[in-house]
Design a protein around this motif. Structure first.
Motif, PDB file in Angstrom:
ATOM      1  N   ALA A 105       0.835  -1.206   0.000  1.00  0.00           N
ATOM      2  CA  ALA A 105       0.000   0.000   0.000  1.00  0.00           C
ATOM      3  C   ALA A 105       0.865   1.250   0.000  1.00  0.00           C
ATOM      4  N   MET A 106       1.930   1.242   0.795  1.00  0.00           N
ATOM      5  CA  MET A 106       2.829   2.385   0.871  1.00  0.00           C
ATOM      6  C   MET A 106       3.479   2.671  -0.475  1.00  0.00           C
ATOM      7  N   ARG A 107       3.881   1.611  -1.202  1.00  0.00           N
ATOM      8  CA  ARG A 107       4.554   1.785  -2.481  1.00  0.00           C
ATOM      9  C   ARG A 107       3.611   2.276  -3.574  1.00  0.00           C
ATOM     10  N   THR A 108       2.333   1.970  -3.469  1.00  0.00           N
ATOM     11  CA  THR A 108       1.406   2.244  -4.560  1.00  0.00           C
ATOM     12  C   THR A 108       0.420   3.367  -4.282  1.00  0.00           C
ATOM     13  N   MET A 109       0.329   3.836  -3.025  1.00  0.00           N
ATOM     14  CA  MET A 109      -0.647   4.856  -2.672  1.00  0.00           C
ATOM     15  C   MET A 109       0.043   6.119  -2.157  1.00  0.00           C
ATOM     16  N   SER A 110      -0.459   7.266  -2.556  1.00  0.00           N
ATOM     17  CA  SER A 110       0.028   8.520  -1.994  1.00  0.00           C
ATOM     18  C   SER A 110      -0.606   8.740  -0.627  1.00  0.00           C
ATOM     19  N   VAL A 111      -0.036   9.645   0.141  1.00  0.00           N
ATOM     20  CA  VAL A 111      -0.586   9.943   1.463  1.00  0.00           C
ATOM     21  C   VAL A 111      -1.961  10.600   1.331  1.00  0.00           C
ATOM     22  N   GLU A 112      -2.152  11.388   0.293  1.00  0.00           N
ATOM     23  CA  GLU A 112      -3.469  12.002   0.089  1.00  0.00           C
ATOM     24  C   GLU A 112      -4.518  10.935  -0.200  1.00  0.00           C
ATOM     25  N   THR A 113      -4.158   9.933  -0.984  1.00  0.00           N
ATOM     26  CA  THR A 113      -5.081   8.818  -1.231  1.00  0.00           C
ATOM     27  C   THR A 113      -5.355   8.059   0.060  1.00  0.00           C
ATOM     28  N   LEU A 114      -4.318   7.883   0.889  1.00  0.00           N
ATOM     29  CA  LEU A 114      -4.518   7.248   2.196  1.00  0.00           C
ATOM     30  C   LEU A 114      -5.536   8.024   3.009  1.00  0.00           C
ATOM     31  N   CYS A 115      -5.425   9.342   3.031  1.00  0.00           N
ATOM     32  CA  CYS A 115      -6.369  10.157   3.803  1.00  0.00           C
ATOM     33  C   CYS A 115      -7.795   9.996   3.287  1.00  0.00           C
ATOM     34  N   ARG A 116      -7.944  10.027   1.979  1.00  0.00           N
ATOM     35  CA  ARG A 116      -9.288   9.878   1.406  1.00  0.00           C
ATOM     36  C   ARG A 116      -9.869   8.499   1.702  1.00  0.00           C
ATOM     37  N   GLY A 117      -9.054   7.465   1.519  1.00  0.00           N
ATOM     38  CA  GLY A 117      -9.532   6.123   1.825  1.00  0.00           C
ATOM     39  C   GLY A 117      -9.836   5.947   3.294  1.00  0.00           C
ATOM     40  N   ALA A 118      -9.025   6.567   4.156  1.00  0.00           N
ATOM     41  CA  ALA A 118      -9.260   6.469   5.589  1.00  0.00           C
ATOM     42  C   ALA A 118     -10.558   7.153   5.992  1.00  0.00           C
ATOM     43  N   ILE A 119     -10.856   8.277   5.372  1.00  0.00           N
ATOM     44  CA  ILE A 119     -12.116   8.966   5.658  1.00  0.00           C
ATOM     45  C   ILE A 119     -13.300   8.090   5.264  1.00  0.00           C
ATOM     46  N   LEU A 120     -13.232   7.513   4.063  1.00  0.00           N
ATOM     47  CA  LEU A 120     -14.308   6.618   3.630  1.00  0.00           C
ATOM     48  C   LEU A 120     -14.393   5.401   4.543  1.00  0.00           C
ATOM     49  N   GLY A 121     -13.230   4.829   4.886  1.00  0.00           N
ATOM     50  CA  GLY A 121     -13.213   3.635   5.725  1.00  0.00           C
ATOM     51  C   GLY A 121     -13.750   3.897   7.113  1.00  0.00           C
ATOM     52  N   CYS A 122     -13.310   4.988   7.743  1.00  0.00           N
ATOM     53  CA  CYS A 122     -13.803   5.316   9.085  1.00  0.00           C
ATOM     54  C   CYS A 122     -15.298   5.599   9.053  1.00  0.00           C
ATOM     55  N   GLY A 123     -15.739   6.307   8.018  1.00  0.00           N
ATOM     56  CA  GLY A 123     -17.174   6.565   7.897  1.00  0.00           C
ATOM     57  C   GLY A 123     -17.963   5.275   7.786  1.00  0.00           C
ATOM     58  N   LEU A 124     -17.473   4.338   6.962  1.00  0.00           N
ATOM     59  CA  LEU A 124     -18.150   3.050   6.783  1.00  0.00           C
ATOM     60  C   LEU A 124     -18.171   2.255   8.085  1.00  0.00           C
ATOM     61  N   VAL A 125     -17.032   2.222   8.786  1.00  0.00           N
ATOM     62  CA  VAL A 125     -16.931   1.480  10.051  1.00  0.00           C
ATOM     63  C   VAL A 125     -17.882   2.058  11.100  1.00  0.00           C
ATOM     64  N   LEU A 126     -17.908   3.378  11.210  1.00  0.00           N
ATOM     65  CA  LEU A 126     -18.722   4.008  12.251  1.00  0.00           C
ATOM     66  C   LEU A 126     -20.215   3.927  11.933  1.00  0.00           C
TER      67      LEU A 126
END
Length: 423
Positions: A105-126
């Motif tokens: 994931a680190m090699r293929t994803m930018s930190v901005e993409t990580l932030c966007r995915g994390a927002i979607l993921g946290c929203g889905l989890v919550l």
């Protein structure tokens, strides 16, 4: 239909796949105990096939990662002296493959993409927790708290913390606009509600501290590196002095009282004593990775009973270093601490020396959150845990040459044209 490799593995072009993969990984980490082995296989299916797309591009130079694998390899070695060899071997394989997924994931994803995915993921989890979760009675302090679809309020609190942090990072550091700004606001509010509903003092305090830290660092990021280092040094001295004074006048007890806690941290201090005593019996190499909390082992059974853990699983010493000492001894603990501190200081150094580095600011925030939580929680030494995934993602980014980038997000503070070149 042929799919271009770049939409899967190129950080500047794989936003869609990256966001989906990160979000689904977050969901698996949260609820794999509910959905079983199928969810773990789905998690592997998100990352390992990327090696087949372009192995050299995705794997990179493996020699750069040797220091990152230190703790995982020590877990494998612990099988030879583990009290439960089969348990240690299985857990070590899971941890190593989980680490590899984080590095992919680190090699293929930018930190901005990580932030966007994390927002979607946290929203889905919550959202899932709000729809299908419930409350749990804590026999130790006699209170009810919202745990969502988790078995522990602390895990719900951790995902809520991440939702707040990544919403702040996306909105402030990466200057989200339009729909993403609205999404940050919605997930941020949902996370804040979940954070306080969980009544997890640990999560609330650490979230406020880390968001305040990142807000302060963001404020000085517009300065030249030399001035930035001077401001940071002065702020660090002032913060240390203020913290010492606050502790002297009982600020910690006052803060805990707000959450209805006392100085024992709801039994944590007793649990720490038990963990230190257990570590003292095998101080150098431990009892083996995940070789302590095993059904049938007398001490584990005793503590499960004392803390009303009927499931006899998902329990730990609520301190990363004590847990690591018990399982892997002094050797494993020193390796783990080295990786964590190297990650923190590495991103701090990049933040203080690179002209503008929003990615290092975000990863410095992630490392700071994990460091602060490491004294009261166990987030980075278990497989299929969001903490260990982010831990190795942040550590791995230090092996990638820094991109000295002036992004359009910072145009108000920059004169001239934007440019980007490898550092």
């Amino acid at each position: 239909m042929k799919i271009a490799k770049s939409v899967l593995i190129e950080p500047q072009r794989n936003d869609l796949y990256g966001m989906a993969a990160i979000a689904l990984s977050f969901f698996v980490f949260a609820y794999s105990s509910n959905f079983g082995a199928a969810s773990i296989l789905a998690y592997y299916a998100l990352w390992f096939p990327l090696l087949l797309v372009d192995y050299r591009r995705v794997a990179g130079n493996s020699f750069r990662y040797l220091w990152i694998f230190g703790f995982a390899l020590f877990c494998f070695l612990s099988v030879f002296w583990s009290l439960a060899p089969s348990v240690s071997m299985r857990a070590a394989v899971q941890y190593l493959t989980h680490l590899i997924c984080a590095l992919i994931a680190m090699r293929t994803m930018s930190v901005e993409t990580l932030c966007r995915g994390a927002i979607l993921g946290c929203g889905l989890v919550l959202v899932y927790s709000l729809l299908f979760g419930g409350y749990h009675y804590d026999a130790l302090d006699g209170t009810y708290s919202f745990v969502g679809a988790f078995a522990s309020k602390n895990q719900l609190g951790f995902y809520a913390s991440l939702g707040v942090f990544f919403s702040f990072a996306m909105a402030a550091v990466f200057r989200a606009r339009n729909l993403w700004l609205a999404g940050c606001g919605m997930v941020g509010l949902l996370s804040t509600y979940s954070l306080f509903a969980s009544q997890s003092a640990t999560s609330v305090i650490t979230t406020l501290a880390v968001v305040a830290l990142c807000a302060g660092l963001y404020a000085i990021m517009m300065l030249a590196p030399r001035n930035r280092r001077l401001f940071f040094g002065a702020a660090l001295v002032l913060a240390a002095g203020a913290g010492a004074a606050a502790l002297q006048f009982g600020a910690m007890d006052a803060i805990l009282a707000i959450f209805g806690k006392d100085s024992t941290l709801t039994g944590r201090t007793y649990l720490w004593q038990q963990g230190i005593a257990a570590a003292g019996e095998t101080p150098f190499f431990g009892v083996g990775y995940q070789g302590y909390w095993v059904p049938g082992f007398a001490e584990a059974e005793r503590l499960w009973q004392e803390f009303y853990i009927g499931s006899r699983s998902g329990f730990h010493f609520h301190n990363t270093y004590i847990e690591a000492m018990v399982e892997t001894g002094l050797g494993g603990t020193l390796i783990l601490a080295f990786i964590l501190l190297s990650t923190l200081t590495g991103h701090l150094r990049r933040f203080l020396t690179v002209e503008r580095s929003p990615e290092s600011l975000v990863l410095l925030g992630v490392a700071s959150l994990l460091l602060v939580r490491s004294f009261v929680e166990v987030d980075i030494i278990h497989p299929y845990h969001i903490g260990s995934f982010l831990f190795y993602f942040a550590a791995g980014k230090l092996t990638v040459p820094e991109r000295r980038t002036v992004r359009t997000h910072f145009e108000p503070f920059v004169s001239g044209s934007s440019s980007a070149q490898p550092g």
